[in-house]
Design a protein around this motif. Structure first.
Motif, PDB file in Angstrom:
ATOM      1  N   VAL A 198       0.828  -1.210   0.000  1.00 36.21           N
ATOM      2  CA  VAL A 198       0.000   0.000   0.000  1.00 36.21           C
ATOM      3  C   VAL A 198       0.864   1.263   0.000  1.00 36.21           C
ATOM      4  N   THR A 199       2.041   1.190   0.602  1.00 33.68           N
ATOM      5  CA  THR A 199       2.910   2.367   0.622  1.00 33.68           C
ATOM      6  C   THR A 199       3.222   2.829  -0.798  1.00 33.68           C
ATOM      7  N   GLY A 200       3.432   1.862  -1.679  1.00 32.55           N
ATOM      8  CA  GLY A 200       3.691   2.207  -3.074  1.00 32.55           C
ATOM      9  C   GLY A 200       2.477   2.841  -3.747  1.00 32.55           C
ATOM     10  N   TRP A 223       2.908   5.847  11.201  1.00 33.12           N
ATOM     11  CA  TRP A 223       2.151   4.623  11.487  1.00 33.12           C
ATOM     12  C   TRP A 223       0.863   4.606  10.666  1.00 33.12           C
ATOM     13  N   TRP A 224       0.665   3.500   9.967  1.00 30.41           N
ATOM     14  CA  TRP A 224      -0.590   3.296   9.246  1.00 30.41           C
ATOM     15  C   TRP A 224      -0.650   1.865   8.779  1.00 30.41           C
ATOM     16  N   GLN A 225      -1.641   1.534   7.969  1.00 26.20           N
ATOM     17  CA  GLN A 225      -1.885   0.147   7.557  1.00 26.20           C
ATOM     18  C   GLN A 225      -2.477   0.122   6.155  1.00 26.20           C
ATOM     19  N   THR A 226      -2.419  -1.043   5.519  1.00 25.69           N
ATOM     20  CA  THR A 226      -3.082  -1.217   4.227  1.00 25.69           C
ATOM     21  C   THR A 226      -4.532  -0.727   4.326  1.00 25.69           C
ATOM     22  N   GLU A 227      -5.154  -1.059   5.432  1.00 22.19           N
ATOM     23  CA  GLU A 227      -6.568  -0.731   5.636  1.00 22.19           C
ATOM     24  C   GLU A 227      -6.826   0.755   5.752  1.00 22.19           C
TER      25      GLU A 227
HETATM   26  C1  WT7 Z   1       1.113  -2.881  10.252  1.00 20.78           C
HETATM   27  C2  WT7 Z   1       0.438  -2.608   8.941  1.00 20.78           C
HETATM   28  C3  WT7 Z   1       1.492   1.091   6.271  1.00 20.78           C
HETATM   29  C4  WT7 Z   1       2.353   0.644   5.251  1.00 20.78           C
HETATM   30  C5  WT7 Z   1       3.246  -0.482   5.547  1.00 20.78           C
HETATM   31  C6  WT7 Z   1       2.691  -1.632   6.330  1.00 20.78           C
HETATM   32  C7  WT7 Z   1       2.925  -1.991  11.411  1.00 20.78           C
HETATM   33  C8  WT7 Z   1       3.330   0.126  10.112  1.00 20.78           C
HETATM   34  C9  WT7 Z   1       4.395   1.335  11.582  1.00 20.78           C
HETATM   35  C10 WT7 Z   1       5.100   2.281  12.365  1.00 20.78           C
HETATM   36  C11 WT7 Z   1       5.024   0.774  14.147  1.00 20.78           C
HETATM   37  C12 WT7 Z   1       4.050   0.102  12.170  1.00 20.78           C
HETATM   38  C13 WT7 Z   1       1.730  -2.076  12.334  1.00 20.78           C
HETATM   39  C14 WT7 Z   1       0.561  -2.067  11.381  1.00 20.78           C
HETATM   40  N1  WT7 Z   1       3.398  -0.620  11.234  1.00 20.78           N
HETATM   41  N2  WT7 Z   1       3.934   1.308  10.310  1.00 20.78           N
HETATM   42  N3  WT7 Z   1       5.485   3.471  11.872  1.00 20.78           N
HETATM   43  N4  WT7 Z   1       5.388   1.963  13.645  1.00 20.78           N
HETATM   44  N5  WT7 Z   1       4.364  -0.164  13.449  1.00 20.78           N
HETATM   45  O1  WT7 Z   1       1.343  -1.868   6.033  1.00 20.78           O
HETATM   46  O2  WT7 Z   1       1.345  -4.349   5.709  1.00 20.78           O
HETATM   47  O3  WT7 Z   1      -0.769  -3.111   6.242  1.00 20.78           O
HETATM   48  O4  WT7 Z   1       1.014  -3.425   7.969  1.00 20.78           O
HETATM   49  O5  WT7 Z   1       2.489  -2.512  10.163  1.00 20.78           O
HETATM   50  O6  WT7 Z   1       1.775  -3.276  13.043  1.00 20.78           O
HETATM   51  O7  WT7 Z   1      -0.606  -2.636  11.908  1.00 20.78           O
HETATM   52  P1  WT7 Z   1       0.698  -3.237   6.436  1.00 20.78           P
END
Ligand code: WT7
Length: 645
Positions: A305-307, A408-412
């Motif tokens: 998702v970052t991309g 901090w964020w997530q795919t969601e």
């Molecule tokens: C999970 C989401 C968001 C793009 C990359 C990952 C962890 C992500 C951080 C941060 C601590 C983090 C969490 C999250 N996470 N960024 N800055 N500090 N933990 O996306 O594959 O959806 O993973 O990555 O645990 O829930 P993803």
């Protein structure tokens, strides 16, 4: 915990917002979201402007998320066409190939032509608005063209990371019902080639309806099925360079991205159009303190998702110059990233802690002597950044001048939810600091589910109200969306992460609290690795947990029980690792496999993962209560033969 770093005078004078402005804007965003987002929604171009802003419900019985619902727009027009009057000749994409000698600058004008042609190729192949298209591509400009071409005609893309196996690709193609897959002959990375076309051939063997569009990247030999396969470069010549962007609704889908959860197969996270673009572009501008003319580089892959949000959609919506890197940070050597920063005068650099740790481990000599004076802001994403890596990033890469934004964020979530803003937010090594505009985090007691309202708090992280970039559903399975994110703590979006809030109200993410592990910033469901292992004919049972890993953050630790009569051996260990790689992909390779004659289970047959995690962490002294185990004896054997000593 008061290791606060105040931003330098330079950073402050350059910054879009200061601390007071952040606070005022944040207050406004949460006290009247309709007014706030109604205003900021105008940062993108609408074909038909919205009259409604927020229409969302986190009520467990009726989860529904809509933003700007009566507006219409086109994402490709926002990322390309609207910039043409002012920046036709500005570089939109700098492509840095795996080969350090090869790079390319693509202007907004060229991007427009390529995307229009590509969109016409899709049309000619029968792709229509709402159809799903799977992309399985290296980090090449055609990946961005393909995404934007889908968006231009209202098709829904689903990118599958090129490191995934044919099986993983095939199941995603089938799940989203794609009629077309786009791939390349081969993917060069770190001087080696992955046979993408051959993988796609395997994936599509059982999906005879699906067409395959192939980018010629290396010119390497590929098998060809003339009934099904089409070369992109041949079609691009044939079609017109003109293609009107299609009008799509704000809540029409833009993309699906599969991600791992704690149970079952990966879910198709669905993002829609209007709110997503507003949120991706706004966070890109504020979190990276992006200014016109900046050269911006995010080292992620478009397969994650970052991309999506921070290589393609956010930056291009802002008219930025975004760098796409095909290679890896450690090839030809550990200076590659810094060479690229010097060569293209990168101002904003965004990467993952795992890369920082790997480069730090190679020594400062790979950074020294390279001119990094163009750098202004450094970002981190994917997992908690340990203070040692933070300090190294700050001192050796940023020379103490560049604010570090730990995002901090997530795919969601579609975009960044918690992060400092350069110049506005004093940072603390290891903390993602404060919420972005419109984001309302809550720390919940994991047992009672009650919100802990005091400033200082520790528990699980939930978000109590919607923001425009939020996922809308799990593709084809809304019940799963509701049960995964809204059931456990009713009325809130549950993130799956644990966190702590300190006396300054800063958030410290402590990692996943569910059965998801984070390997080099890549999310992996332990259940997925387990089901790959038990699919092997010699394996009867398996349990997978994470353990602390110096570079990867977490490594994969697998306990494996063999079928009756099978003998453990080094060969079998290697075979199982290779098996998981081929079932899922190299990122899922177990680091350690322990032969387990039995697994610790409750009398009702539930595996006690808490115990397995402790043993994998080599912290077995305090295993807690083992009295509920059906056979407490298995624990002694597991401790005796533990792999992580
Ligand atoms: C999970 C989401 C968001 C793009 C990359 C990952 C962890 C992500 C951080 C941060 C601590 C983090 C969490 C999250 N996470 N960024 N800055 N500090 N933990 O996306 O594959 O959806 O993973 O990555 O645990 O829930 P993803």
């Amino acid at each position: 915990m008061n290791d606060m770093r105040t931003p330098s005078a330079d950073t402050v004078s350059h910054a879009l917002v200061d601390d007071a402005t952040y606070r005022t804007m944040y207050q406004a965003s949460v006290s009247d979201p309709d007014a706030f987002w109604g205003e900021h929604g105008k940062r993108i171009d609408w074909i038909k402007p919205y009259t409604k802003v927020k229409n969302t419900s986190f009520d467990y019985h009726n989860v529904s998320i809509k933003w700007f619902e009566d507006g219409t727009l086109n994402v490709a027009a926002n990322c390309i066409d609207r910039h043409l009057p002012e920046r036709a000749h500005q570089t939109a994409i700098i492509w840095e190939s795996d080969d350090p000698g090869v790079s390319q600058h693509i202007s907004y004008q060229e991007l427009h032509e390529q995307v229009c042609r590509f969109a016409n190729v899709l049309h000619a192949m029968g792709v229509k608005k709402g159809d799903r298209v799977v992309l399985y591509l290296p980090m090449i400009p055609q990946a961005a063209y393909a995404m934007l071409a889908c968006a231009r005609i209202g098709a829904v893309h689903s990118i599958v990371f090129a490191g995934f196996s044919p099986d993983a690709l095939g199941s995603r193609v089938a799940d989203c019902g794609a009629k077309l897959v786009i791939t390349a002959d081969e993917a060069p990375r770190g001087g080696r080639q992955t046979a993408l076309k051959a993988n796609a051939d395997k994936a599509l063997a059982k999906l005879p309806e699906v067409k395959l569009l192939v980018v010629r990247r290396t010119g390497g030999d590929v098998a060809w099925n003339p009934e099904r396969d089409v070369w992109l470069h041949e079609e691009m010549e044939r079609v017109s360079a003109h293609c009107e962007p299609v009008e799509v609704g704000a809540e029409d889908p833009l993309f699906i991205l599969y991600t791992s959860g704690s149970t079952g197969k990966p879910k198709g996270v669905l993002h829609t159009t209007g709110g997503y673009l507003v949120y991706a572009s706004m966070t890109h501008q504020y979190v990276f303190d992006y200014h016109d003319g900046d050269i911006y580089w995010c080292t992620a892959d478009v397969g994650w998702v970052t991309g999506h949000s921070y290589i393609v959609y956010g930056p291009l919506a802002n008219g930025a110059t975004t760098l796409m890197f095909e290679g890896v940070p450690t090839w030809p050597d550990a200076s590659r990233c810094w060479q690229v920063c010097e060569k293209h005068k990168v101002n904003i650099f965004y990467t993952a802690p795992t890369a920082i740790r790997a480069l730090m481990g190679q020594g400062d000599q790979f950074v020294e002597g390279i001119d990094l004076s163009s750098l202004r802001v450094l970002g981190s994403v994917g997992e908690p950044i340990n203070p040692e890596a933070w300090e190294w990033y700050d001192r050796v890469v940023g020379k103490g001048r560049c604010p570090i934004v730990d995002t901090w964020w997530q795919t969601e979530t579609g975009g960044i939810l918690i992060a400092p803003l350069p110049g506005a937010t004093p940072t603390k090594p290891g903390s993602a600091t404060r919420p972005f505009f419109g984001v309302q985090p809550a720390v919940l007691d994991p047992h009672s589910g009650e919100e802990i309202t005091g400033t200082v708090a520790e528990g699980v992280l939930a978000i109590t109200d919607s923001w425009p970039g939020q996922m809308r559903t799990v593709y084809g399975d809304h019940d799963r969306f509701v049960s995964t994110y809204f059931e456990q703590y009713k009325g809130s979006y549950f993130t799956g992460d644990g966190c702590r809030r300190d006396e300054d109200g800063y958030y410290w993410i402590t990692g996943r609290v569910d059965d998801v592990i984070n390997v080099s910033g890549h999310r992996m469901g332990t259940a997925e690795v387990e089901s790959a292992l038990v699919a092997h004919p010699k394996v009867s049972e398996s349990a997978v947990v994470g353990f602390p890993h110096r570079i990867k953050g977490q490594g994969i630790y697998a306990y494996v029980t063999l079928m009756h009569g099978e003998e453990p051996s080094e060969e079998l260990r290697k075979e199982l690792v290779a098996w998981v790689r081929s079932e899922i992909g190299p990122i899922a390779s177990p680091d350690l496999i322990q032969w387990a004659p039995g697994l610790p289970k409750t009398r009702s047959g539930k595996i006690m993962r808490r115990i397995l995690r402790k043993i994998a962490e080599n912290d077995y002294a305090a295993l807690g209560d083992t009295s509920t185990l059906a056979d407490p004896g298995v624990v002694d054997d597991l401790i005796e033969n533990r792999m992580n000593r």
